[in-house]
Design a protein around this motif. Sequence first.
Motif, mmCIF file in Angstrom:
data_model
loop_
_atom_site.group_PDB
_atom_site.id
_atom_site.type_symbol
_atom_site.label_atom_id
_atom_site.label_comp_id
_atom_site.label_asym_id
_atom_site.label_seq_id
_atom_site.Cartn_x
_atom_site.Cartn_y
_atom_site.Cartn_z
ATOM 1 N N ILE A 3 0.827 -1.216 0.000
ATOM 2 C CA ILE A 3 0.000 0.000 0.000
ATOM 3 C C ILE A 3 0.860 1.264 0.000
ATOM 4 C CG2 ILE A 3 -0.346 0.136 2.492
ATOM 5 C CD1 ILE A 3 -3.044 0.814 -0.089
ATOM 6 N N ASN A 4 1.991 1.257 0.728
ATOM 7 C CA ASN A 4 2.872 2.432 0.738
ATOM 8 C C ASN A 4 3.481 2.674 -0.632
ATOM 9 O OD1 ASN A 4 2.373 2.956 3.423
ATOM 10 N ND2 ASN A 4 4.149 1.820 4.138
ATOM 11 N N ASP A 5 3.838 1.588 -1.323
ATOM 12 C CA ASP A 5 4.379 1.714 -2.676
ATOM 13 C C ASP A 5 3.335 2.282 -3.630
ATOM 14 O OD1 ASP A 5 6.787 0.645 -1.796
ATOM 15 O OD2 ASP A 5 6.282 -1.392 -2.419
ATOM 16 N N ALA A 43 -7.876 3.008 -7.302
ATOM 17 C CA ALA A 43 -8.804 1.886 -7.146
ATOM 18 C C ALA A 43 -8.084 0.685 -6.546
ATOM 19 C CB ALA A 43 -9.425 1.521 -8.483
ATOM 20 N N GLU A 44 -6.872 0.408 -6.991
ATOM 21 C CA GLU A 44 -6.086 -0.696 -6.445
ATOM 22 C C GLU A 44 -5.776 -0.464 -4.971
ATOM 23 O OE1 GLU A 44 -4.086 -4.174 -5.861
ATOM 24 O OE2 GLU A 44 -5.428 -3.623 -7.492
ATOM 25 N N GLN A 50 -9.413 -2.473 1.675
ATOM 26 C CA GLN A 50 -10.618 -3.215 2.041
ATOM 27 C C GLN A 50 -10.325 -4.675 2.347
ATOM 28 O OE1 GLN A 50 -13.293 -2.603 -1.213
ATOM 29 N NE2 GLN A 50 -13.871 -0.558 -0.548
ATOM 30 N N SER A 51 -9.337 -5.246 1.667
ATOM 31 C CA SER A 51 -9.067 -6.664 1.845
ATOM 32 C C SER A 51 -8.244 -6.959 3.100
ATOM 33 C CB SER A 51 -8.363 -7.226 0.610
ATOM 34 O OG SER A 51 -7.095 -6.634 0.445
ATOM 35 N N VAL A 52 -7.714 -5.942 3.736
ATOM 36 C CA VAL A 52 -6.935 -6.140 4.954
ATOM 37 C C VAL A 52 -7.855 -5.902 6.155
ATOM 38 C CG1 VAL A 52 -4.990 -5.322 6.334
ATOM 39 C CG2 VAL A 52 -4.819 -5.390 3.843
ATOM 40 N N LYS A 53 -8.236 -7.010 6.800
ATOM 41 C CA LYS A 53 -9.071 -6.862 7.994
ATOM 42 C C LYS A 53 -8.323 -7.441 9.186
ATOM 43 C CE LYS A 53 -11.617 -11.150 7.753
ATOM 44 N NZ LYS A 53 -12.873 -11.790 8.013
#
Length: 76
Positions: A3-5, A43-44, A50-53
């Motif tokens: 995500i940081n990248d 969007a990515e 969202q997929s990291v819970k």
Amino acid sequence: MAINDIEKQIELERQNARETCDLSGSNSGECAAAWDAVEELQAEASHQRQSVKPKTSFEKYCDDNPDALECRVYDE
């Protein structure tokens, strides 16, 4: 891609889009394509967030104690 990248890449693409639009005009195809690239990366990034819970306490317990009766999974 982490995500940081992705966030760094979004900022680079934003700068590129601004420069492209300044050079080719805000109504040009190149400008639109540059901003499309920004939107795809955003969007990515949103999808990854969202997929990291976070794991529940029960999931953490089962990770630490996989043989506990309440953590066993049986095939039907």
